[in-house]
Structures are given as structure tokens and as C-alpha cells.
Design a protein around this motif. Structure first.
Motif, PDB file in Angstrom:
ATOM      1  N   GLY A   1      -6.821 147.727  95.141  1.00 44.81           N
ATOM      2  CA  GLY A   1      -6.876 149.106  94.672  1.00 44.81           C
ATOM      3  C   GLY A   1      -7.852 149.957  95.446  1.00 44.81           C
ATOM      4  N   ASP A   2      -8.922 149.338  95.931  1.00 43.69           N
ATOM      5  CA  ASP A   2      -9.945 150.102  96.642  1.00 43.69           C
ATOM      6  C   ASP A   2      -9.465 150.540  98.016  1.00 43.69           C
ATOM      7  OD1 ASP A   2     -12.572 151.192  97.046  1.00 43.69           O
ATOM      8  OD2 ASP A   2     -12.985 149.482  98.328  1.00 43.69           O
ATOM      9  N   VAL A   3      -8.943 149.616  98.806  1.00 42.25           N
ATOM     10  CA  VAL A   3      -8.568 149.974 100.184  1.00 42.25           C
ATOM     11  C   VAL A   3      -7.107 149.674 100.535  1.00 42.25           C
ATOM     12  CG1 VAL A   3     -10.893 149.820 101.119  1.00 42.25           C
ATOM     13  CG2 VAL A   3      -9.443 147.778 101.077  1.00 42.25           C
ATOM     14  N   GLY A   4      -6.366 149.085  99.584  1.00 42.21           N
ATOM     15  CA  GLY A   4      -4.966 148.783  99.886  1.00 42.21           C
ATOM     16  C   GLY A   4      -4.154 150.003 100.234  1.00 42.21           C
ATOM     17  N   CYS A   5      -4.433 151.119  99.534  1.00 46.43           N
ATOM     18  CA  CYS A   5      -3.659 152.340  99.807  1.00 46.43           C
ATOM     19  C   CYS A   5      -4.027 152.956 101.153  1.00 46.43           C
ATOM     20  CB  CYS A   5      -3.854 153.352  98.684  1.00 46.43           C
ATOM     21  SG  CYS A   5      -3.025 152.887  97.146  1.00 46.43           S
ATOM     22  N   HIS A   6      -5.117 152.527 101.763  1.00 51.14           N
ATOM     23  CA  HIS A   6      -5.462 152.953 103.117  1.00 51.14           C
ATOM     24  C   HIS A   6      -4.875 152.000 104.160  1.00 51.14           C
ATOM     25  CE1 HIS A   6      -8.089 156.087 101.750  1.00 51.14           C
ATOM     26  NE2 HIS A   6      -8.972 155.273 101.212  1.00 51.14           N
ATOM     27  N   LEU A   7      -4.929 150.712 103.888  1.00 54.33           N
ATOM     28  CA  LEU A   7      -4.484 149.719 104.868  1.00 54.33           C
ATOM     29  C   LEU A   7      -2.975 149.486 104.803  1.00 54.33           C
ATOM     30  CD1 LEU A   7      -7.466 147.270 104.392  1.00 54.33           C
ATOM     31  CD2 LEU A   7      -6.806 148.242 106.602  1.00 54.33           C
ATOM     32  N   VAL A   8      -2.443 149.256 103.606  1.00 55.59           N
ATOM     33  CA  VAL A   8      -1.006 149.035 103.461  1.00 55.59           C
ATOM     34  C   VAL A   8      -0.230 150.282 103.867  1.00 55.59           C
ATOM     35  CG1 VAL A   8       0.833 148.541 101.792  1.00 55.59           C
ATOM     36  CG2 VAL A   8      -1.342 147.295 101.665  1.00 55.59           C
ATOM     37  N   ASP A   9      -0.846 151.439 103.694  1.00 60.98           N
ATOM     38  CA  ASP A   9      -0.198 152.703 104.045  1.00 60.98           C
ATOM     39  C   ASP A   9       0.321 152.711 105.481  1.00 60.98           C
ATOM     40  OD1 ASP A   9       0.506 155.516 103.866  1.00 60.98           O
ATOM     41  OD2 ASP A   9      -1.335 155.961 104.942  1.00 60.98           O
ATOM     42  N   ILE A  10      -0.417 152.087 106.394  1.00 57.43           N
ATOM     43  CA  ILE A  10      -0.053 152.163 107.815  1.00 57.43           C
ATOM     44  C   ILE A  10       1.296 151.496 108.082  1.00 57.43           C
ATOM     45  CG2 ILE A  10      -0.774 151.595 110.171  1.00 57.43           C
ATOM     46  CD1 ILE A  10      -3.685 151.698 109.096  1.00 57.43           C
ATOM     47  N   PRO A  11       1.484 150.207 107.753  1.00 56.86           N
ATOM     48  CA  PRO A  11       2.804 149.623 107.984  1.00 56.86           C
ATOM     49  C   PRO A  11       3.868 150.150 107.035  1.00 56.86           C
ATOM     50  CG  PRO A  11       1.365 148.043 106.901  1.00 56.86           C
ATOM     51  CD  PRO A  11       0.507 149.207 107.312  1.00 56.86           C
ATOM     52  N   TYR A  12       3.493 150.448 105.800  1.00 59.58           N
ATOM     53  CA  TYR A  12       4.481 150.940 104.847  1.00 59.58           C
ATOM     54  C   TYR A  12       5.092 152.248 105.341  1.00 59.58           C
ATOM     55  CZ  TYR A  12       6.680 151.636 100.296  1.00 59.58           C
ATOM     56  OH  TYR A  12       7.598 151.795  99.286  1.00 59.58           O
TER      57      TYR A  12
END
Length: 484
Positions: A251-262
Motif C-alpha cells: 500500500g505504501d509504494v506499490g501504487c508507485h512501483l506497480v504503476d510502471i509496468p501496469y
């Protein structure tokens, strides 16, 4: 006369381009429903005015261009004082429900609370026709993300999630490399982080009502979570590691990191998820068991069907707690992978090479392309950011003034139409973790962990199809008055 003008302005903001599905007329020609003249000022309010909320409402005000009329926080004695000092004319509230019911002229709100309040606050605001900017992760659970995404469409409000890296122009370089086909078929993505950097992986601290700060409205802080006496050291930051309130490292950084490939690979709902977590033994043969909180480390695998961008089915892995992937042979051994120090990063693996890049918040993205034929291409090590957080909040404000369905709205990088499904992917990892920790006694008097399996996911229907007990984590139980 002044009252009539105010009423007219409010109608422009609340209404939207109802006929936009039939034809589009440039708004500079007719204005139209949802259009607010650029010279007019938006009435903004903040739900959560301290911490990240302080910068969110400050950036949304665009250096005073817009009007901040109200601030809501459960504790104005902490970092929320910064917002009070910056906006001295704003009315102060502790309960966002009271604020939104009393302040009828609010046009749009920023929501920067702990994760468990994102969904209830956003739903309450949108039901009243307010545009919303909601910090990442969009919601605390998958069902909330689906509800908010549909509600934004139904209410025709302009939305944006606070993963500001989505507005980072350097993502265009990563997209260019993917779109060029240089990687060939893309079959694997590896994502990792050094989070948690807060206390996590141990038993919930015992309640201690006597230690509650005098200015903290604890019941309002709890919001939809179960009623409990004050628990020390959760407010204002360490709530992240407990499932009732936070969503852990994902929740803390997934939306920053997963955002790139997604984003770049145009992914949809995952088809399956599985995980493993780190185990701590305080006693011989007896693993510590704290299902109320996130584990110290986890490793998650998500499966996706092929997209036009991947050309093949994709496996995405996530690791946290400092566990990172092996260094690819194609990247020189002395070079970082991901970001500086290799603390956080994304590796996109294709049959012809790999893209390495960092977290995309306000950290240097440092995108790098390595191809098997020896070709390399690197983005800049230092980013040019002429306005705060790539203008992520300012662009949302401009879209609010232009109206629902405007080009400004369509150009937003994290409106709920995108941020909702992407958040569901992030939260799917947490669903897998919580299922993995389910246990029950067996005939031998020991415990069996019966949820440690690959979970098959029906994304359209928000349902695990091969393990019913996992579906309890699609949503949550709400306290009365805080439902979504």
C-alpha cells in the motif's frame, strides 16, 4: 447579486458534460456544463491536513490561485498545523462528514488520511458531488476500489489518485521502449522495495487510553475500523503495518512501483496470485503468528494474460522487506538495478533485453534499457521538475475547473478509471498474504495453514474461485456510520 453569482458558479462546478457521449464542442466556444472559467477560483478542502495531506492541499491550491475554505483533521496539534498556518482563513473540522454537510460551497477535496479512511471519505464526498483527489492506495480493499471507480462515473466527478509519479514525463521514455518492440515478447516483471521502514511483523501493541494525546479525536481516527481503546504509536504514521488501518509495504509504494509496468504494458486484472512470507521463530519449532498485522517480508506472484504490449502471458513478482531479485547478467555487476542503491525498483524482462527503472514517485526514475545485442539507452540521472510533484495535483484542479469529460480530465494520469483497477492489482497481493496466514487446528492438535495455495482470481466478479475463505478479504466489516 453576489449570491446569484455564487450559485451560478456552484452549478457550473457540480454539473458535468451530460451530452459529451453524443458530440463534443470545444469548451472555449460554449463553456457548457461542468465548465468553470479559469479566472474563477475553486473552493478546496482537505480531509487529512497533516503529513502528506499538507503538501497535497498546498499543491492543489497552486500557490494561492485556488481558495482553500476548510481543513479537516483528527489532530491539529501535529503536522496539520502547517496547513492551518498556510490557510488561516480556512474553517477547521475534526469530522469530514460534518465539514461536507455544513460547507456547501466546497467544490473539491483532497483526501490524505490513513488508508482505511480513504474509501469512506471519498465515497461521502462523491455522493455530494465533490471532485476528489485521494492519496494512494486508492482504497483499503478491492471492493472499495471497484465501488469508487463506478461512483466517479455515476456522479460525473473528476478524480485523481495521489501516485504523483504517474505524471512523471520520463515514463514516456519507458513507454517508448516498450512500444518500439525492442524487448520482444515480455514475459516477466520483477518489483521490489526496502519497505517496511516502520515497525511491522510483531504483535499489536496493547491499548493504553491514558496515553492518548489530548488533541487527538481517537474515535474519528478509527473511522470504519473496530472500536478499541487508544493504541499507542499508531497515529500519525505506524498504522501502516496493521490490517485494520493500513496496507503494508504494498500500500505504501506499490501504487508507485506497480504503476510502471501496469501502465506501460496495459495490464488488466490478474488471473492468479500466490505468496510466501518471512517466518520469525521466537521459540523453537513455534513460528510467531500475528495475523492482525503485515509480515516483515513477503514474496508475491501475480499472473496476467497476454496483452498487445507483452505479446505473451506475464508473471509479475513483488518482494518487500529488503528482498530483491537477482542481478540480471545483462546489467554490469557494479551497476545498480532499479534506483540508487538498488533499494527499490522494477525490472521488465523481454526476450531481447531488460528495462531497469526506479520508483516513480518524486525519486529519480533513472530508466535504463539494456539489449542483448549490446545496445543501451539511459534516461537522465537528475530529473527536471519545474512544479511540485510533476503538477499532479495542479492538473487535477485544472480538470475540475474544465469539467467531467473535458480533455483536461481525460488527460489525467490517475483518474479512478485507471487508478481503481491498478489499485485492485496492488491489493490482490495483500489478499494473497492474508489468505496465506489463515490457519486452523488439525486432528493431531497442531495448526495447519490451509490457505497456502495458488489463488485463481475472477477479476470481473471480484472472486477467488478455488478458495472461498480468501474472499473475506475482498472487503471488510464497517462500523456503523462509516460504510462504503
Amino acid at each position: 447579486m453576489k449570491k446569484k453569482s455564487s450559485s451560478s458558479r456552484r452549478n457550473f462546478v457540480k454539473n458535468t458534460a451530460m451530452a459529451s457521449s453524443i458530440f463534443i464542442v470545444p469548451r472555449h466556444v460554449l463553456g457548457g456544463p461542468g465548465f468553470l472559467a479559469p479566472s474563477d477560483r475553486l473552493n478546496l478542502a482537505a480531509i487529512g491536513a497533516g503529513g502528506k495531506g499538507a503538501s497535497d492541499i498546498a499543491n492543489a491550491s497552486v500557490n494561492g490561485r485556488e481558495r482553500v475554505v476548510a481543513l479537516c483533521d483528527v489532530d491539529f496539534s501535529g503536522s496539520a498545523k502547517r496547513s492551518v498556518e498556510l490557510f488561516p482563513k480556512a474553517k477547521l473540522y475534526n469530522d469530514y462528514r460534518e465539514m461536507l454537510d455544513k460547507e456547501k460551497d466546497i467544490d473539491a477535496v483532497t483526501i490524505s488520511t490513513p488508508d482505511h479512511v480513504h474509501g469512506p471519505a471519498a465515497a461521502y464526498a462523491m455522493q455530494r458531488g465533490k471532485h476528489v483527489y485521494v492519496q494512494k492506495p486508492l482504497t483499503h480493499n478491492i471492493r472499495e476500489a471497484r465501488v469508487l471507480t463506478q461512483m466517479a462515473r455515476d456522479k460525473k466527478v473528476v478524480t485523481q489518485m495521489g501516485n504523483q509519479g504517474g505524471s512523471n514525463p520520463l515514463l514516456g521514455l519507458v513507454q517508448k521502449w516498450v512500444d518500439s518492440g525492442a524487448l520482444g515478447r515480455i514475459t516477466k516483471v520483477e518489483i521490489w522495495t526496502n519497505r517496511p521502514v516502520w515497525p511491522q511483523g510483531y504483535a499489536m501493541p496493547e491499548p493504553n487510553p491514558e496515553s492518548k494525546p489530548e488533541d487527538l479525536f481517537w474515535d474519528l481516527w478509527l473511522g470504519p475500523a473496530p472500536e478499541t481503546p487508544y493504541i499507542p504509536n499508531l497515529h500519525p504514521f505506524n498504522w501502516r503495518g496493521w490490517w485494520d488501518y493500513g496496507t503494508g509495504a504494498l500500500g505504501d509504494v506499490g501504487c508507485h512501483l506497480v504503476d510502471i509496468p501496469y501502465r506501460t504494458l496495459k495490464l488488466g486484472y490478474p488471473t492468479a496470485a500466490e505468496c510466501s512470507v518471512g517466518t520469525v521463530f521466537s521459540q523453537m519449532w513455534n513460528p510467531d503468528y500475528h495475523p492482525e498485522g503485515c509480515p516483515a517480508t513477503s514474496f508475491i506472484t501475480l499472473n496476467y494474460e497476454a496483452t498487445e504490449k507483452t505479446g505473451a502471458p506475464l508473471i509479475m513478482t513483488w518482494s518487500d522487506g529488503g528482498i530483491r531479485p537477482s542481478h540480471p547478467e545483462i546489467i554490469p555487476a557494479d551497476s545498480d538495478i532499479g534506483g540508487p542503491g538498488s533499494y527499490n525498483g522494477v525490472l521488465i524482462h523481454g526476450e531481447n533485453g531488460v528495462i531497469s527503472t526506479n520508483i516513480n514517485d518524486s525519486s529519480p526514475l533513472t530508466p535504463k534499457l539494456y539489449l542483448n545485442n549490446g545496445t543501451t539507452e539511459f534516461g537522465p540521472e537528475v530529473e527536471d521538475m519545474p512544479e511540485p510533484e510533476y503538477g499532479h495535483q495542479r492538473k487535477w484542479v485544472d480538470a475540475c475547473k474544465a469539467g467531467f469529460g473535458s480533455q483536461e480530465h481525460l488527460d489525467l494520469t490517475s483518474s479512478f478509471d485507471y487508478a481503481g483497477p491498478m489499485t485492485e492489482t496492488v491489493l490482490m497481493g495483500n489478499l494473497a498474504i492474508r489468505s496465506y496466514m489463515l490457519r486452523r487446528p488439525n486432528a493431531e492438535g497442531n495448526f495447519e495453514f490451509y490457505g497456502r495455495k495458488k489463488l485463481l482470481w475472477d477479476g470481473e466478479n471480484m472472486k477467488v474461485t478455488n478458495f472461498e475463505d480468501a474472499n473475506q478479504f475482498v472487503t471488510r466489516t464497517y462500523r456503523e456510520g462509516w460504510e462504503v
